[in-house]
Motif scaffolding. Structure first.
Motif, PDB file in Angstrom:
ATOM      1  N   ARG A  98      44.327  26.933 140.578  1.00 43.37           N
ATOM      2  CA  ARG A  98      44.559  26.983 139.140  1.00 43.37           C
ATOM      3  C   ARG A  98      44.323  25.613 138.524  1.00 43.37           C
ATOM      4  NH1 ARG A  98      49.446  27.921 135.112  1.00 43.37           N
ATOM      5  NH2 ARG A  98      50.775  26.865 136.609  1.00 43.37           N
ATOM      6  N   SER A  99      44.829  24.591 139.184  1.00 43.92           N
ATOM      7  CA  SER A  99      44.642  23.283 138.557  1.00 43.92           C
ATOM      8  C   SER A  99      43.215  22.793 138.760  1.00 43.92           C
ATOM      9  CB  SER A  99      45.670  22.291 139.081  1.00 43.92           C
ATOM     10  OG  SER A  99      45.553  22.201 140.473  1.00 43.92           O
ATOM     11  N   SER A 100      42.602  23.089 139.895  1.00 44.83           N
ATOM     12  CA  SER A 100      41.265  22.537 140.093  1.00 44.83           C
ATOM     13  C   SER A 100      40.238  23.254 139.217  1.00 44.83           C
ATOM     14  CB  SER A 100      40.860  22.571 141.565  1.00 44.83           C
ATOM     15  OG  SER A 100      40.484  23.869 141.937  1.00 44.83           O
ATOM     16  N   LEU A 101      40.434  24.539 138.931  1.00 47.98           N
ATOM     17  CA  LEU A 101      39.479  25.252 138.088  1.00 47.98           C
ATOM     18  C   LEU A 101      39.930  25.299 136.634  1.00 47.98           C
ATOM     19  CD1 LEU A 101      38.491  28.303 140.289  1.00 47.98           C
ATOM     20  CD2 LEU A 101      37.090  26.354 139.684  1.00 47.98           C
ATOM     21  N   GLY A 102      41.155  24.869 136.373  1.00 47.90           N
ATOM     22  CA  GLY A 102      41.661  24.916 135.004  1.00 47.90           C
ATOM     23  C   GLY A 102      41.841  26.335 134.497  1.00 47.90           C
ATOM     24  N   ILE A 103      42.435  27.182 135.316  1.00 53.26           N
ATOM     25  CA  ILE A 103      42.693  28.562 134.867  1.00 53.26           C
ATOM     26  C   ILE A 103      43.859  28.528 133.891  1.00 53.26           C
ATOM     27  CG2 ILE A 103      43.401  30.857 135.605  1.00 53.26           C
ATOM     28  CD1 ILE A 103      42.177  30.158 138.363  1.00 53.26           C
ATOM     29  N   ARG A 104      43.631  29.041 132.690  1.00 47.97           N
ATOM     30  CA  ARG A 104      44.683  29.021 131.687  1.00 47.97           C
ATOM     31  C   ARG A 104      45.577  30.239 131.815  1.00 47.97           C
ATOM     32  NH1 ARG A 104      43.328  26.604 125.960  1.00 47.97           N
ATOM     33  NH2 ARG A 104      41.784  25.110 126.663  1.00 47.97           N
ATOM     34  N   ALA A 105      46.768  30.034 132.309  1.00 44.15           N
ATOM     35  CA  ALA A 105      47.714  31.135 132.458  1.00 44.15           C
ATOM     36  C   ALA A 105      49.106  30.555 132.533  1.00 44.15           C
ATOM     37  CB  ALA A 105      47.419  31.914 133.738  1.00 44.15           C
ATOM     38  N   PRO A 106      50.096  31.293 132.059  1.00 46.88           N
ATOM     39  CA  PRO A 106      51.474  30.792 132.116  1.00 46.88           C
ATOM     40  C   PRO A 106      51.881  30.412 133.537  1.00 46.88           C
ATOM     41  CG  PRO A 106      51.363  32.770 130.780  1.00 46.88           C
ATOM     42  CD  PRO A 106      50.015  32.585 131.377  1.00 46.88           C
ATOM     43  N   SER A 107      51.505  31.229 134.514  1.00 44.88           N
ATOM     44  CA  SER A 107      51.806  30.879 135.899  1.00 44.88           C
ATOM     45  C   SER A 107      50.905  31.682 136.813  1.00 44.88           C
ATOM     46  CB  SER A 107      53.273  31.181 136.230  1.00 44.88           C
ATOM     47  OG  SER A 107      53.399  32.523 136.634  1.00 44.88           O
ATOM     48  N   VAL A 108      50.957  31.395 138.101  1.00 47.30           N
ATOM     49  CA  VAL A 108      50.097  32.140 139.023  1.00 47.30           C
ATOM     50  C   VAL A 108      50.635  33.546 139.251  1.00 47.30           C
ATOM     51  CG1 VAL A 108      49.144  30.150 140.215  1.00 47.30           C
ATOM     52  CG2 VAL A 108      51.263  31.193 141.042  1.00 47.30           C
ATOM     53  N   ALA A 109      51.824  33.831 138.714  1.00 49.93           N
ATOM     54  CA  ALA A 109      52.361  35.187 138.843  1.00 49.93           C
ATOM     55  C   ALA A 109      51.943  36.068 137.673  1.00 49.93           C
ATOM     56  CB  ALA A 109      53.883  35.142 138.935  1.00 49.93           C
ATOM     57  N   THR A 110      51.178  35.480 136.740  1.00 41.85           N
ATOM     58  CA  THR A 110      50.729  36.254 135.578  1.00 41.85           C
ATOM     59  C   THR A 110      49.773  37.357 136.019  1.00 41.85           C
ATOM     60  OG1 THR A 110      50.855  34.239 134.285  1.00 41.85           O
ATOM     61  CG2 THR A 110      49.621  36.069 133.323  1.00 41.85           C
ATOM     62  N   ARG A 111      49.890  38.507 135.352  1.00 43.31           N
ATOM     63  CA  ARG A 111      48.969  39.606 135.623  1.00 43.31           C
ATOM     64  C   ARG A 111      47.556  39.169 135.247  1.00 43.31           C
ATOM     65  NH1 ARG A 111      47.298  43.411 132.266  1.00 43.31           N
ATOM     66  NH2 ARG A 111      46.561  45.339 133.223  1.00 43.31           N
ATOM     67  N   THR A 112      46.634  39.322 136.171  1.00 47.16           N
ATOM     68  CA  THR A 112      45.288  38.810 135.936  1.00 47.16           C
ATOM     69  C   THR A 112      44.625  39.500 134.750  1.00 47.16           C
ATOM     70  OG1 THR A 112      45.208  38.568 138.315  1.00 47.16           O
ATOM     71  CG2 THR A 112      43.172  38.206 137.128  1.00 47.16           C
ATOM     72  N   GLY A 113      44.943  40.764 134.537  1.00 43.14           N
ATOM     73  CA  GLY A 113      44.331  41.507 133.437  1.00 43.14           C
ATOM     74  C   GLY A 113      44.664  40.953 132.067  1.00 43.14           C
ATOM     75  N   SER A 114      45.710  40.163 131.969  1.00 41.07           N
ATOM     76  CA  SER A 114      46.072  39.657 130.649  1.00 41.07           C
ATOM     77  C   SER A 114      45.364  38.335 130.340  1.00 41.07           C
ATOM     78  CB  SER A 114      47.586  39.488 130.542  1.00 41.07           C
ATOM     79  OG  SER A 114      48.010  38.388 131.302  1.00 41.07           O
ATOM     80  N   LEU A 115      44.564  37.850 131.281  1.00 33.79           N
ATOM     81  CA  LEU A 115      43.837  36.610 131.000  1.00 33.79           C
ATOM     82  C   LEU A 115      42.605  36.906 130.146  1.00 33.79           C
ATOM     83  CD1 LEU A 115      43.795  34.854 134.475  1.00 33.79           C
ATOM     84  CD2 LEU A 115      45.470  34.706 132.657  1.00 33.79           C
ATOM     85  N   SER A 116      42.102  35.870 129.499  1.00 29.82           N
ATOM     86  CA  SER A 116      40.863  36.046 128.751  1.00 29.82           C
ATOM     87  C   SER A 116      39.726  36.199 129.756  1.00 29.82           C
ATOM     88  CB  SER A 116      40.619  34.842 127.868  1.00 29.82           C
ATOM     89  OG  SER A 116      40.138  33.771 128.643  1.00 29.82           O
ATOM     90  N   GLY A 117      38.607  36.734 129.253  1.00 23.70           N
ATOM     91  CA  GLY A 117      37.491  37.052 130.144  1.00 23.70           C
ATOM     92  C   GLY A 117      37.066  35.878 131.017  1.00 23.70           C
TER      93      GLY A 117
END
Ligand SMILES: Nc1ncnc2c1ncn2[C@@H]1O[C@H](COP(=O)(O)OP(=O)(O)OP(=O)(O)O)[C@@H](O)[C@H]1O
Ligand SMILES: Nc1ncnc2c1ncn2[C@@H]1O[C@H](COP(=O)(O)OP(=O)(O)OP(=O)(O)O)[C@@H](O)[C@H]1O
Ligand SMILES: [Mg+2]
Ligand SMILES: [Mg+2]
Lengths: 522, 296, 332, 332
Positions: free
Chosen positions: A395-414
Motif C-alpha cells: 500500500r505504501s510503496s504503490l500509494g494505494i489510497r484506502a482507509p486501511s488494508v482491511a477496506t473492501r477492494t470494491g469501494s476503491l476508485s478504479g
C-alpha cells in the motif's frame, strides 16, 4: 495556492444547461466529493481530470442518477433538484458511458445499444421493431468506427470493442450532455482518434460533453475548459487558453511531475520466456512465436482484436492452446492452468480487473495475499499478520489510497483497484510478468510510478511483457516493441526503429520504415 | 417384456411400504397356481392420486386385463377409477370405493381394526388410561378410519385417546414425536402406533427412555420389531391385516372372473378378510406362518 | 461471532423463553437431550451443505444419499454380517465418492450444481428403492451392536453422543473454514471463481474437495440417522432433508450466491429449526402446521435480519453526515 | 429453434422410437393423448417457472401452491357452491397475488428468491393441510361440472384440451418472451440486474411481473391438476412438482444463473420428462427405478449437450487450422 472559486463559471453568455452547487458525497471513511460546484453550457466540452480516487466517477454517477449526493443541488434547465434518479437524468438528456463496462453478453449489440429505449412496433403489445433497431444501430456503429455488425453477440467482442458499443449507446440517446468516464482507457490510437472526432461532432451539434481521461493530451485536444479535482475538491479551473499539460499535472498532484522514466542502460540477459508456435482458439491458423529476455520490457502493440489478450491468456495458462510450447529459462513448461504459470513465476495482470483481477468483496489485504497463500500460512493455517504486513508494504510503496488494508477492494476508485492487482503480483517476486493494459484507468502520477516500478523490476532481472494500446506508453517505456496484426506478430521494433509511425504501419499490416535492416519475425 | 403373450393382471398398491411385501408373496403364490396369466405388483413412485392414476392409465394402455388397486384416495377418485373399470376388470382392495363400477372389494375394514385396537387397550388397562396415537398421514383414509374405530371402541370407558401426532412418513420425526410426547405429557399411560412403522418407533423411544413395560403399547401390523415386542410382552398386542390373503385370493378370483366364472363374487360385492389380534400367545405361530409365506 | 450470529442466537433464546413460559417442561434435561440429539444429526448434515453453498454451489441430493447410504449400512451390518467398523468406513468412502462424482461433473465438466445434484436426488432415491425392492431395511428384533449404538445413539452424562460428535466436527470445520488456506480459497471461489483462477488457485480441485467434504459428512449423518430410526423405508427416508440443511445454512447467514457464511451461523440455524419442530409438539400445535411454523419463522428471521441491516447502514450514514457540521456551515 | 432445441427434439424422437420398437402400444392414440394431457399440465407449470428462472430467480413453492390452490378451488365449487367461473378467476387472482408477494419480497426487500420461495413451499403446504384438517378435498359422488370438465379434462377430436391450452399459452408466451420489450428486459435483468437498472429499466417491476406470471400460470395448472385428479390430499398433492418444472427448464437450456433459455426449450424439456415417465410404466421397468431413469436421462442429456458443444468447437478449430497449411509450412 490557487484561489478556489465558489463556482467555476464559464465565459459564454448562454444560460447554463446544467449547474451543480455545493454537492457533497461521503462514503464510510472517505469524503469522495465536497462542496463541488460547476456549470455546463450547451455545446461545451469539459475535461475532467484528477488523480485516482479524486472523485471524478462519483461526480458523474451523481449526474447519472446512480448515486445520491448527501447534499447540494443540481439544477437542470433552471429547475433545482436535490438529487437525480436514473430516469430523471435520462429525461434531462444526460447520456452516460460508465468507467466500468456494463454490457449484457447474453444479448446482441443492437439490443444492448437501445436497451430500455427500444423502437416499438405499432400496437399495444410493446413488440420490438427489430428491423428499425438494426438499422439505427448499424449507423451508430459506423459513426464510432466499429468493424462488427449490430447482431453480433456481445459475448464475442473484445473489451475495446465493448467500449465502442458503450459509446454508441451514449450517442444513441437524443442527448444534450454526454458523459464519458474514461472511454479511451482501453482504446488504441485509431479508435481514440475516431472518438475525439465524435466529441468534436457533438460539440458542433450543440451537445455538451464531459470527458474524463487520464491521457492528458486527449484532454488538451478537445476540451474547452478543464476542471481539476483533488481529493474530492475542485482544485482549479483552466479556461481554453490556459489548458496545458504541466499545469494540469501540477493542479492534480500539487507538484510538478519529474521527468519520464529513464531508458534502460543495461543489456538484456538470457531468454526468460520463449513461446514457440503458439496457436490460439481465435486465430488457430496463425502460430505465434515470441521471446522475452530477462531485464527487458517488451511492449506488445496492436489494434483492437489483434489477439494480444488472447496470447497473454494462453501464456498464463488460463486458456488452452491449440498447439505450440512455452519454455522458461530454456525448459519446456507443463502449462495447463494458471496455477502452473504462477508456480513457475509467470504472472498476469489481466485486462478486465473487475472480473478477473480482484475479488471486489475481499479486503485489500486478502486480495494481495491470495495468490501467495502458502507463504502467508503455517501448517495450512492463514497468518493474518503476515498478510497485513505484506499488504501494508504494498500500500505504501504503490500509494494505494484506502482507509486501511482491511477496506473492501470494491469501494476503491478504479485506479486504486488496478494498483491492488499489481500489488498482489509484485509482492511475490515475479520472474516473468505479463501486463495487459497495466495503466488502464491509472492517473498520471501513479502511471509514472508504475513505469518506474516496471523499470526497477526489469533491472532486477524480471522479464516484462507489456500489452498496451497507449502509444505514448508503448514507445516511452518499452525496450523493444512487438506488434500484432490479425493474430500474427507482424514485426518487432528495436529501440532504434521505435516510432509511432512504424508501430502504426505494422499494426495495420504494412512494412515499417527501418533505419538499418529488415524487421524480424516476418 | 413378453407381457403381450399372456394376459396380465396387475396389483397396484398405494405407495411403497413393507406392508405390501406380504401381498407380493400372495401374488407370487397365485402366480404359481395361474400359469396362464402373468401377474405383477406395481408400486407408484409416490403415494399420490395423480401418479397412481397415471400408472393405471399406462397399465391399461399396455394391455392389462385386470387391475386390483389399493386406491390412494378412493372416495374422491370415482371418475378416475370408473375410467379404468370401463376398460378392464377393476377390483379394489385395502380401502373400498363402493360408488365405482368395481367388480368387487377384497380386504378388511379399518374401522373394525380400530375397534380391535380398542379391545387390546381395554384388556391391558382395565382401570382406564390416557393414550396418545402416532400415525404417518393424519389425513389418509386408513388413518382416519382406524382412529375413528378406536375412538368408537373406547367410547364409554375410562380410556381416552387424547391426541394423534402425524409425521408425514418421516421416521426420524416419528421417533422424535414419541420422545416429545413423553416430555409434553408425562401422564400418558398408553401409546398407539397406527402405521406399521409407528409401533417400532414407539418401542425404541420407550426403550431409550427406560420406560418399556411402564407404558402400554398398542400396535398395528406386523413389523418384526412389533412382533418381537409382543413376544417380549412390552407391546400389549397388535392388530394385523392379511394382505397376503387379499393378494392371493384376489388374484385367483380375478382370474376366475375373467375366465367367466363369477361365482366367487358375492351379491354385496364385498369380500371381507377380517383383521386379527396377535397377542403374546399367538405371536410365534403367526411369525412362523409369515416366514413360510415369504419362503415360497 | 458476527452481529448476524448474535441476532440469530437472540431469536433462539427468545423463542425458547416463550416456549418455556408456556410449557416449562421444554427445559427438562430429557427434552433438551432429545432435541440436541437431532441437532447433532441435522447439524452434521448442514455443515456439509454449508461447504458446498460457500462455493456458490448447492447439494440437493443429500436426502436421497441419506436414504441410499442408510439402507446400505443397515444391510451391510444387519443382513450381510459385515463388521460394523468396516461398514462404517465403507459408507464414509461411498459418501466421499458420491461427492467426488458431483464435484467432478461440476468443476471439470462445468455442469450446473443444481442440475447435477438434482439428478443425484432422483437417481440415489431410485437406487435405494430398487435395492430393497421398495421394502424396508431394518434390524431384526433383538439385533444389537452395543458399541456402535453407544457411539451413535448413546449418551454420556446425559449428553447425546451425536451432539458431542457435532461439537467435535464443528470445531474442526470451523478451523478449516475460517482459519485454513483451504477455507480462504473456498470464500474466494464463492465470491468470484474467475478471479480466483486468475490468482493461480486450482479452483477445480478446491470445488471437488468441498463436495467430497459434503459427501463424507452426509454419509456420517446417514449412519447416525439410520441408527436413530433403526429402520429405513427408502421411499420416504430423508425426504426434504436437503431443504432442512439449506434452510439452516441460509438462516445462518449463507448466501446461495456463494462466498458468505460461517460455521457458527449454520449451527445456530440448525438449532432454531429443531427448536421449532420441538415447539410444535410441546405446545400441541396441530402437526399439519409444522411446515407453516417453520416457513414462517425462517421468513421472519431473514426479513428482520435484512431490514435490521438496512436500518443500521442508514443510521450509520446519517451519523457520518452529522459528524462534520463544519462543512455544513459552509454550505450557503 | 436453436441447435440446442434440435438436439433435444432428436433425443425425444430417438427415445420414442426405441420405446415404440419394444412396445408398439406406445403409439396408440389413447396413450399419446394421455401423455399429451400430462404434458399440457406440466408444460403450463414449467413455462411459469421459466419466466422466473430467466430473471435468475427460482420458484420452489409451485408444488405447495398447486396443493393449496387446488384445495381451495375444489372447496369453492364443490363445498361452498361458488359458480365455477368465479372460482376460476378467483384462483388465478390468488395465484397472481402469491406471485406478487414473492416478487415484492425479492425485488423490493432484496431477499434471496431461493429463501422466499422455500418459505412459500413450507407455508402453503401447511396452510393447505390445515385448511382441510389434513383431510382430502374432493367432489362428492355424482357432482359434475360439464363445461369445466370439458375445458380441463375433455378432449377435442381426441386431443386433450389441456394440451390445446398449452399450445395457446405457449404461443402467447413465446411472443412475450422473444419479441416484446418485456421479454428483452427479462433477459437483461437475468444477466445483470444492476446494469439493467442503470439502463433505466424498472427492474423491480419487471421481476415482480415475472413472479406474477409464474403465479398465475401455476394457479391455472393447479386447476387443471385438480380437475385431473378430482381429489387432493394436501399432504402429498404436487410434492416435488417444482423439481419437475425446474428440471424441464434446465433440460430445455435454461441456466439457473439467469438470462438464458427459450420457450420452445422448456416445452421440449417437459415432453422428454413425461415421455420418460410413460416409458417406465410401458416397458414394465420397476417403478422404484422411475426416479433413477428420470435422473439418469436428465444427466445424460445435459452432459451430451455440454460435451457435444465442446466437441464441435474443438472440431471447428482443428479444421480451421488445417485449412491453411501454407501458414503451417512457414513455421520453420
Ligand atoms: N461504493 C463506494 N463505497 C465506498 N467508497 C467509495 C465507493 N465508491 C467510491 N468510493 C470512494 O470515493 C472516492 C472517489 O472515487 P471515484 O471513483 O469517484 O474516483 P475517480 O476520481 O473516478 O478515480 P479513478 O480515476 O481511479 O477512476 C474514492 O476514495 C473511493 O474509494
Ligand atoms: N469470448 C470471445 N469469443 C469469441 N471471440 C472473442 C472473444 N473474446 C475476444 N474475441 C475476439 O478475439 C479477437 C482477439 O481479441 P483480443 O482480446 O485477444 O484482442 P486484443 O489484441 O487484446 O485487443 P483489445 O485491444 O481489443 O483487447 C478479437 O477479434 C475478438 O473479437
Ligand atoms: Mg473513476
Ligand atoms: Mg486486449
Amino acid at each position: 495556492m490557487l484561489n478556489v472559486p465558489e463556482t467555476s463559471s464559464f465565459a459564454g453568455v448562454e444560460a447554463p444547461f446544467l449547474s451543480l452547487s455545493g454537492v457533497r458525497k461521503s462514503y464510510p471513511g472517505v469524503v469522495a466529493l465536497d462542496n463541488f460546484s460547476m456549470e455546463v453550457a450547451p455545446g461545451e466540452v469539459i475535461g475532467l481530470v484528477g488523480e485516482n480516487g479524486a472523485g471524478k466517477s462519483t461526480l458523474m454517477k451523481i449526474l447519472g442518477g446512480v448515486v445520491k449526493p448527501d447534499r447540494g443541488t443540481i439544477t437542470v434547465d433552471g429547475i433545482e433538484h436535490d438529487q437525480l434518479s436514473v430516469e430523471g437524468s435520462m429525461n434531462a438528456g444526460i447520456a452516460f458511458v460508465h468507467q466500468e463496462l456494463n454490457l449484457f453478453d447474453n444479448l446482441d449489440v443492437a439490443a444492448n445499444v437501445f436497451l430500455g429505449r427500444e423502437p416499438l412496433r405499432a400496437g399495444p403489445l410493446k413488440l420490438v421493431d427489430r428491423a428499425k433497431l438494426r438499422e439505427m444501430v448499424g449507423s451508430l456503429l459506423k459513426r464510432v468506427g466499429a468493424n462488427f455488425s449490430a447482431d453480433t453477440p456481445v459475448s464475442k467482442l473484445s473489451l475495446a470493442q465493448q467500449q465502442m458499443v458503450e459509446i454508441a449507446k451514449a450517442l444513441s440517446i437524443n442527448s444534450r450532455l454526454v458523459i464519458l468516464d474514461e472511454p479511451t482507457s482501453s482504446l488504441p490510437l485509431p479508435e481514440t482518434e475516431k472518438l475525439l472526432a465524435v466529441i468534436k461532432g457533438l460539440k458542433a451539434d450543440g451537445i455538451s460533453v464531459i470527458f474524463i481521461s487520464h491521457r492528458l493530451h486527449e484532454i488538451e485536444r478537445v476540451a474547452d475548459r478543464v476542471l481539476v479535482l483533488r481529493d474530492g475538491i475542485l482544485a482549479g479551473v483552466l479556461p481554453k487558453s490556459a489548458i496545458d499539460h504541466d499545469e494540469m499535472v501540477r493542479l492534480m498532484i500539487g507538484r510538478a511531475l519529474k521527468a519520464r522514466t529513464a531508458v534502460s542502460m543495461q543489456t538484456p540477459g538470457a531468454v526468460a520466456l520463449s513461446a514457440q508456435d503458439i496457436r490460439t482458439t481465435t486465430y488457430p491458423h496463425h502460430p505465434v512465436s515470441l521471446e522475452i529476455r530477462r531485464g527487458e520490457i517488451l511492449g506488445l502493440a496492436g489494434l483492437v482484436g489483434s489477439g494480444r489478450t488472447e496470447l497473454a491468456r494462453v501464456l498464463f495458462g488460463i486458456d488452452a492452446r491449440l498447439g505450440g510450447e512455452v519454455y522458461t529459462d530454456g525448459k519446456k513448461l507443463g502449462l495447463h492452468s494458471a496455477a502452473d504459470a504462477v508456480a513457475n513465476g509467470i504472472f498476469l495482470v489481466p485486462e478486465d480487473r473487475k472480473l478477473e483481477g480482484i475479488l471486489l468483496d475481499f479486503p485489500i489485504a486478502q486480495n494481495i495475499s491470495l495468490p501467495d497463500m502458502p507463504a502467508h500460512s503455517k501448517r495450512y493455517l492463514v497468518s493474518v499478520r503476515s498478510e497485513n504486513k505484506t499488504a501494508e508494504k504494498q500500500r505504501s510503496s504503490l500509494g494505494i489510497r484506502a482507509p486501511s488494508v482491511a477496506t473492501r477492494t470494491g469501494s476503491l476508485s478504479g485506479g486504486n483497484q488496478q494498483k491492488v492487482v499489481l500489488a498482489k503480483w509484485l509482492a511475490m517476486n515475479p520472474k516473468i510478468i505479463i501486463m495487459d493494459e497495466p495503466t488502464r484507468g491509472i492517473d498520471i502520477g501513479a502511471k509514472a510510478e508504475i513505469y518506474n516500478l516496471m523499470r526497477v523490476l526489469a533491472e532486477a532481472g524480471v522479464a516484462v511483457l507489456m500489452i498496451s494500446s497507449d502509444m505514448e506508453e508503448v514507445i516511452g517505456v518499452s525496450d523493444r516493441v512487438a506488434v500484432m496484426h490479425e493474430g500474427q506478430i507482424s514485426g518487432i521494433l528495436d529501440k532504434d526503429d521505435l516510432s509511432q509511425e512504424n508501430v502504426m504501419l505494422l499494426a495495420v499490416g504494412k512494412k515499417p520504415r527501418l533505419a538499418k535492416r529488415e524487421p524480424e519475425g516476418r | 417384456a413378453n407381457a403381450a403373450d399372456k394376459p396380465t393382471l396387475a396389483f397396484v398398491v398405494n405407495g411403497a411400504s413393507d406392508f405390501w411385501k406380504a401381498a407380493e408373496a400372495g401374488v407370487k403364490k397365485a402366480q404359481a397356481e395361474l400359469p396362464d396369466y402373468s401377474l405383477e405388483l406395481k408400486y407408484p413412485e409416490q403415494s399420490s392420486v395423480a401418479i397412481q392414476q397415471r400408472l393405471m392409465d399406462d397399465l391399461v394402455t399396455a394391455g392389462v386385463k385386470g387391475i386390483m388397486v389399493s386406491a390412494v384416495d378412493p372416495k374422491t377418485s370415482t371418475d378416475g377409477l370408473n375410467k379404468i373399470a370401463s376398460q378392464t376388470a377393476l377390483f379394489t382392495t385395502d380401502s373400498d370405493a363402493p360408488q365405482t363400477n368395481r367388480v368387487a372389494y377384497i380386504g378388511s375394514s379399518n374401522v373394525d381394526a380400530g375397534k380391535q385396537a380398542a379391545e387390546i387397550a381395554k384388556k391391558a388397562m382395565p382401570n382406564g388410561g390416557k393414550c396418545i396415537g402416532f400415525v404417518g398421514l393424519l389425513g389418509a383414509d386408513n388413518a382416519k378410519e382406524r382412529i375413528q374405530g378406536m375412538k368408537d371402541g373406547l367410547a364409554g370407558t375410562k380410556i381416552e385417546l387424547v391426541d394423534v401426532r402425524g409425521d408425514d412418513i418421516d421416521q426420524t420425526r416419528a421417533k422424535k414425536n414419541v420422545e416429545d410426547a413423553l416430555v409434553a405429557s408425562p401422564d400418558v399411560t398408553c401409546m398407539v402406533g397406527f402405521y406399521s412403522y409407528n409401533t417400532p418407533r414407539i418401542y425404541e423411544a420407550l426403550r431409550d427412555a427406560g420406560k418399556l413395560g411402564q407404558i402400554t403399547v398398542v400396535g398395528f401390523d406386523d413389523d418384526p420389531i412389533t412382533l418381537g415386542g409382543v413376544k417380549e410382552g412390552t407391546v400389549a398386542a397388535t392388530v394385523v391385516q392379511q394382505p397376503f390373503e387379499w393378494a392371493y385370493r384376489g388374484m385367483k378370483l380375478m382370474a376366475a372372473y375373467l375366465g367367466g366364472d363369477k361365482s366367487g363374487i358375492p351379491d354385496n360385492k364385498l369380500i371381507i378378510i377380517p383383521t386379527v389380534i396377535i397377542g403374546k400367545d399367538d405371536v410365534d405361530k403367526y411369525a412362523a406362518n409369515l416366514k413360510a409365506m415369504a419362503g415360497n | 461471532m458476527s452481529k448476524k450470529d448474535i441476532g440469530l442466537l437472540l431469536l433462539i433464546l427468545v423463542v425458547g423463553a416463550v416456549v418455556a413460559a408456556i410449557n416449562p417442561r421444554f427445559l427438562l434435561p430429557i427434552n433438551l437431550a432429545n432435541t440436541s440429539n437431532l441437532i447433532g444429526l441435522f447439524g452434521i448434515l448442514s455443515i456439509g451443505q454449508a461447504f458446498v453453498i460457500i462455493t456458490g454451489g448447492i447439494e440437493l441430493s443429500v436426502g436421497s444419499s441419506i436414504a441410499l447410504l442408510g439402507v446400505l449400512f443397515i444391510d451391510f451390518i444387519a443382513t450381510r454380517g459385515m463388521d460394523w467398523p468396516v461398514a462404517f468406513i465403507l459408507i464414509l468412502i461411498l459418501g466421499g465418492l458420491i461427492g467426488l462424482a458431483h464435484g467432478w461433473l461440476i468443476a471439470r465438466l462445468k455442469l450446473q450444481p443444481f442440475v447435477v445434484t438434482l439428478c443425484g436426488l432422483l437417481i440415489y432415491r431410485g437406487v435405494a428403492r430398487f435395492y430393497t425392492a421398495d421394502g424396508t431395511a431394518g434390524f431384526a428384533f433383538g439385533q444389537n451392536f452395543p458399541t456402535l449404538e453407544f457411539l451413535t445413539a448413546g449418551r454420556t452424562y446425559g449428553v447425546p453422543n451425536s451432539f458431542i460428535a457435532l461439537i467435535v466436527i464443528m470445531a474442526i470445520m470451523w478451523v478449516v473454514l475460517h482459519r485454513s488456506v483451504f477455507g480462504r480459497y473456498l470464500y474466494a471461489i464463492g465470491k468470484n471463481e474467475e478471479a480466483a483462477r486468475f490468482s493461480g488457485i486450482r479452483t477445480g480441485r478446491i470445488i471437488m474437495a468441498a463436495y467430497v467434504i459434503c459427501g463424507v459428512l452426509t454419509a456420517l449423518a446417514a449412519i447416525y440417522f439410520a441408527m436413530y430410526t433403526r429402520s429405513i423405508s427408502p421411499a420416504s427416508h430423508g425426504n426434504f432433508y436437503e431443504l432442512y440443511a439449506i434452510a439452516a445454512a441460509v438462516l445462518g447467514g449463507f448466501s446461495l450466491r456463494g462466498g458468505e457464511g460461517s460455521i457458527v451461523g449454520v449451527i445456530l440455524g440448525t438449532i432454531l429449526l429443531q427448536e421449532l419442530q420441538n415447539l410444535v409438539n410441546l405446545l400441541g400445535i396441530p402437526s399439519s402446521l409444522n411446515f407453516s411454523v417453520m416457513g414462517g419463522v425462517i421468513l421472519i428471521g431473514v426479513l428482520v435480519d435484512q431490514q435490521w441491516g438496512a436500518f443500521r447502514t442508514r443510521r450509520r450514514l446519517v451519523r457520518a453526515a452529522r459528524a462534520e457540521p463544519s462543512t455544513e456551515g459552509q454550505r450557503n
